[in-house]
Design a protein around this motif. Structure first.
Motif, short mmCIF file in Angstrom:
data_model
loop_
_atom_site.label_atom_id
_atom_site.label_comp_id
_atom_site.label_asym_id
_atom_site.label_seq_id
_atom_site.Cartn_x
_atom_site.Cartn_y
_atom_site.Cartn_z
N VAL A 94 0.47 -1.10 0.12
CA VAL A 94 -0.11 -0.30 0.21
C VAL A 94 1.27 1.67 0.05
O VAL A 94 0.57 2.51 -0.66
N MET A 95 1.72 0.93 0.69
CA MET A 95 2.46 3.08 1.01
C MET A 95 3.50 3.01 -0.50
O MET A 95 3.63 3.74 -0.91
N LYS A 98 1.37 4.42 -2.51
CA LYS A 98 0.59 5.88 -2.48
C LYS A 98 0.44 6.70 -2.93
O LYS A 98 1.70 6.96 -3.95
N GLN A 99 -0.63 7.20 -4.20
CA GLN A 99 -0.36 8.84 -4.28
C GLN A 99 -1.19 9.55 -3.67
O GLN A 99 -1.58 9.26 -3.15
N ARG A 101 -3.14 12.71 -1.92
CA ARG A 101 -4.47 13.09 -2.20
C ARG A 101 -4.93 13.92 -3.08
O ARG A 101 -4.47 14.92 -2.99
#
Length: 156
Positions: A94-95, A98-99, A101
């Motif tokens: 997931v990290m 990560k994009q 926000r």
């Protein structure tokens, strides 16, 4: 985000392969995750699971049973590797994916004669600032905002 994770845990706990979290290889060859929800089971599995969870939570709130409510919420919000899908192990994936926000930046419209033109902006901090500058081009924005506040003050 914590509440979303709790809801995910409730739906996974419902079983019957209603929600599945799978570790896969993405199109770029790097590890990725796929979360699937069986839409045919929303009414038969998902709705009763959420209903049961919310009912228990409401009973704890209504009776003022803070300890039991906290214990239940902490159980569902706990991130560990003891059960499938081992969310702590999936955290690295997931990290890595990560994009930033995304920002909601409003378009601006302007009237030019008989036509209306719409200007769009990038969903970034720069786009947000550009949108405000185009929307409020004069330097007396403080006076304008104050007049709007003063006009609406009776409603608050």
């Amino acid at each position: 985000m914590n509440a979303r994770y709790v809801i995910l845990q409730v739906l996974i706990e419902a079983g019957e392969d209603f929600v599945k979290v799978e570790k896969i290889t993405g199109e770029d060859g790097k590890p990725d995750l796929r979360i699937t929800l069986d839409r045919t089971k929303i009414i038969s599995v998902g709705k009763p699971a959420i209903s049961k969870f919310l009912r228990k939570l409401q009973v704890y709130k209504s009776t003022g049973d803070y300890e039991a409510g906290k214990e239940m919420y902490d159980f569902y919000s706990n991130v560990d590797n003891t059960t499938e899908p081992h969310f702590l192990r999936l955290r690295d994936v997931v990290m890595a994916r990560k994009q930033p926000r995304k920002m909601f930046v409003q378009h601006n419209t302007t009237a030019n004669g008989d036509s209306v033109e719409m200007k769009s902006y990038e969903p970034t901090a720069t786009g947000l600032i550009e949108s405000f500058i185009d929307r409020f081009p004069s330097n007396d924005i403080d006076d304008y905002l104050y007049s709007l506040w003063d006009k609406d003050r009776s409603y608050f």
